[in-house]
Design an enzyme around this catalytic site. Structure first.
Site, PDB file in Angstrom:
ATOM      1  N   GLU A 166      25.918  22.481  66.200  1.00 23.12           N
ATOM      2  CA  GLU A 166      26.510  20.642  65.571  1.00 23.12           C
ATOM      3  C   GLU A 166      28.132  21.358  65.059  1.00 23.12           C
ATOM      4  O   GLU A 166      28.610  21.573  64.076  1.00 23.12           O
ATOM      5  CB  GLU A 166      25.852  20.616  64.906  1.00 23.12           C
ATOM      6  N   GLU A 351      17.279  20.094  68.853  1.00 24.08           N
ATOM      7  CA  GLU A 351      16.616  19.239  67.837  1.00 24.08           C
ATOM      8  C   GLU A 351      15.977  17.934  67.520  1.00 24.08           C
ATOM      9  O   GLU A 351      16.980  16.762  68.435  1.00 24.08           O
ATOM     10  CB  GLU A 351      17.075  19.998  66.187  1.00 24.08           C
TER      11      GLU A 351
END
Length: 444
Positions: A166, A351
C-alpha cells in the site's frame, strides 16, 4: 454448498505486518522505526498505544504457527521489519534479525505453510527519516540495499515476495493527511514520496531479477476504484479523477504507462523528480502477480470546492467498526478493472477483512457472526470472479490475529483470532473456524 468452484491450487492465506504483531521493539538489535517515534507524539495514536509489545509474535511465533496449521491455513503473509534487519537503514546487518525470520519460515514450512514476505509495510528505519525519509531520493537506494540483503539471506526461506504494501498509505496518510507516520501534511512531499516509493519498487525488482530466483515476486496496492454517486457526467469525471490520483499514480508507472499527464492539473508533477531512466526502472518486470487489498468501495461526486474536485458521499450499507461500508460488489468491479488493465497477471487478494467490536463470551467463545457474514459475501464474489475468467489465484484474510491498528492503537479488532493484550492469550473466534471450513471445502 461447498467451494468446489475454487481451483484446487487456489491459495488460502492469512496476513499480518511486522510492527502490528511482533513487539520486541528494543530486543536483539532491532533499530527504531518511524512508527516507534510517531507513537510517542502526543495525540498521534489513540490512548497513546505503541507497538512495543503488540501481539508479541516475536516470542510466540511457534504458538501462532501451530494455530495457523490447526486452522488449515495454507500460507502466511507477514512483513519483514527493515529496522530489525538493518537498524540504521543502510550499512551494518543485524544477524539476530535475519535469524528470527529464518526460524519463523522454518516453523511455517515444517507445518506445511507457505511463506509470503512483504519487504516494506511502513516501518521505515528512523535514521533514514532523519535524513528526509521517502522525500529523499536516497531512501529508494537504501531500500534497494535492504531488499538485496533479504533476497540473499532469506531467499531459500521465502516462497513469495512482495516489495511494497500500500504505497498509497505511506504517501497520502503519512505525508498529506498526517494521520500515519511520520505525520506530515504537504502535497509537495506526497508527490516526492509517490515517486520514490515507485522507484524503490523498481530497484528491488531489478535486484531480484539479477538473482535469477524463480519464486514469484509482486507488489500489493490498495486501489481506489470508486463508483460515481449519480449518472451525472460530472460525477463520472470525479470518479475518474479519484482513480487517477489514488490508484493510477502507483499502478500506471509500474505497468509501463508512465504518470497520468492529467495529474499535473492537481499538483502531481513528477518531471523534476524523475531522472532519466527512472520510468524504465519503475516498470522493471514482469510482475509475477499483483496483490490487491480491498476493504470497501465508495461513491464519489464532483466538487468544485474540494482541492481535487471529488468528495466521498455518504453510503447506505452496513458499516464495520471502522465505519467502512460493506460493499462486496465493489470487489468484483475492482477485479474486473485489474484483469482488463493488467492482462495476464495473476491476482491475489492480499488483504480483506473487517473490524468488529468482538467480546469474549462464555466458555472462551467469540461470536463474530457479522464478520462471518462479511467474509461469506466476499468469498462468493471471489468465486464469481473466477467463474468469469478473472485470474484470481488466492486470498489472504486480514487479519490472522488482533493487532496494533496504527493510529487506532488497540481499539479495533480485525483478527479471526482474539488477542487478550493483558495476557497475550490467543482465542480463535467463530470466524476462524468458519475460515477453516471454507478452506476445507465447506461454509459458503
Amino acid at each position: 454448498m461447498n467451494n468446489s468452484h475454487f481451483p484446487a491450487d487456489f491459495l488460502w492465506g492469512a496476513a499480518t505486518a511486522s510492527f502490528q504483531v511482533e513487539g520486541a521493539s528494543r530486543e536483539d538489535g532491532r533499530g527504531q522505526s518511524i512508527w516507534d517515534i510517531f507513537c510517542r507524539q502526543p495525540g498521534a495514536v489513540l490512548n497513546g498505544d505503541t507497538g512495543d509489545v503488540a501481539a508479541d509474535q516475536y516470542h510466540r511465533y511457534p504458538e501462532d504457527v501451530a494455530l495457523l496449521r490447526r486452522l488449515g491455513i495454507q500460507a502466511y503473509r507477514f512483513s519483514i521489519a527493515w529496522p530489525r534487519i538493518i537498524p540504521e537503514g543502510r550499512g551494518k546487518i543485524n544477524q539476530k534479525g535475519l535469524d528470527y525470520y529464518r526460524k519463523l519460515c522454518d516453523e511455517l514450512h515444517a507445518s506445511g505453510i507457505q511463506t509470503v514476505a512483504t519487504l516494506y509495510h511502513w516501518d521505515l528505519p528512523q535514521p533514514l527519516q532523519d535524513e528526509g525519509g521517502w522525500v529523499n531520493r536516497s531512501t529508494s537506494y537504501a531500500f534497494e540495499e535492504y531488499a538485496a540483503v533479504c533476497f540473499s539471506e532469506l531467499g531459500g526461506y521465502v516462497d513469495r515476495w512482495i516489495t511494497l504494501n500500500e504505497p498509497y498509505c505511506s504517501a497520502y496518510l503519512g505525508h498529506y493527511m498526517g494521520v500515519h507516520a511520520p505525520g506530515h501534511r504537504s502535497l509537495d512531499e506526497t508527490v516526492a514520496v509517490i515517486h520514490h516509493l515507485n522507484l524503490a519498487h523498481g530497484l528491488a525488482m531489478q535486484k531480484y531479477r539479477e538473482t535469477k530466483a524463480t519464486e514469484p515476486i509482486g507488489i500489493t496496492w490498495n486501489p481506489t476504484t470508486p463508483r460515481p454517486a449519480t449518472r451525472r457526467e460530472e460525477d463520472s469525471h470525479a470518479a475518474d479523477i479519484c482513480k487517477m490520483l489514488e490508484t493510477n499514480l502507483f499502478v500506471h508507472p509500474v505497468m509501463g504507462k508512465g504518470y497520468p499527464e492529467a495529474a499535473k492539473t492537481y499538483g502531481f508533477d513528477f518531471s523534476s523528480l524523475s531522472h532519466p531512466g527512472d520510468l524504465d526502472i519503475i516498470s522493471t518486470g514482469p510482475l509475477d502477480f499483483i496483490g490487491i487489498n480491498f476493504y470497501n468501495e465508495r461513491a464519489v461526486s464532483w466538487s468544485q470546492s474540494s482541492k481535487f474536485n471529488y468528495e466521498f458521499e455518504p453510503s447506505w450499507e452496513e458499516k464495520t467498526d471502522m465505519g467502512w461500508p460493506v460493499t462486496p460488489s465493489g470487489l468484483l468491479r475492482m477485479l474486473r478493472i485489474f484483469a482488463l488493465e493488467c492482462p495476464g497477471i495473476p491476482l491475489y487478494i492480499t488483504e480483506n477483512g473487517c473490524a468488529m467490536a468482538d467480546v469474549v463470551g462464555e466458555n472462551d467463545t467469540v461470536d463474530d457472526s457479522r464478520r462471518i457474514a462479511y467474509l461469506r459475501k466476499h468469498f462468493k464474489i471471489c468465486r464469481e470472479a473466477i467463474d468469469e475468467g478473472i485470474p484470481l489465484s488466492g486470498y489472504f484474510l486480514w487479519s490472522f490475529m488482533d493487532n496494533f491498528e496504527w493510529a487506532f492503537g488497540y481499539s479495533k479488532r480485525f483478527g479471526i483470532v482474539y488477542v487478550d493484550y493483558a495476557t497475550q492469550r490467543r482465542i480463535p473466534k467463530n470466524s476462524a473456524y468458519y475460515f477453516r471450513d471454507v478452506i476445507a471445502g465447506y461454509g459458503l
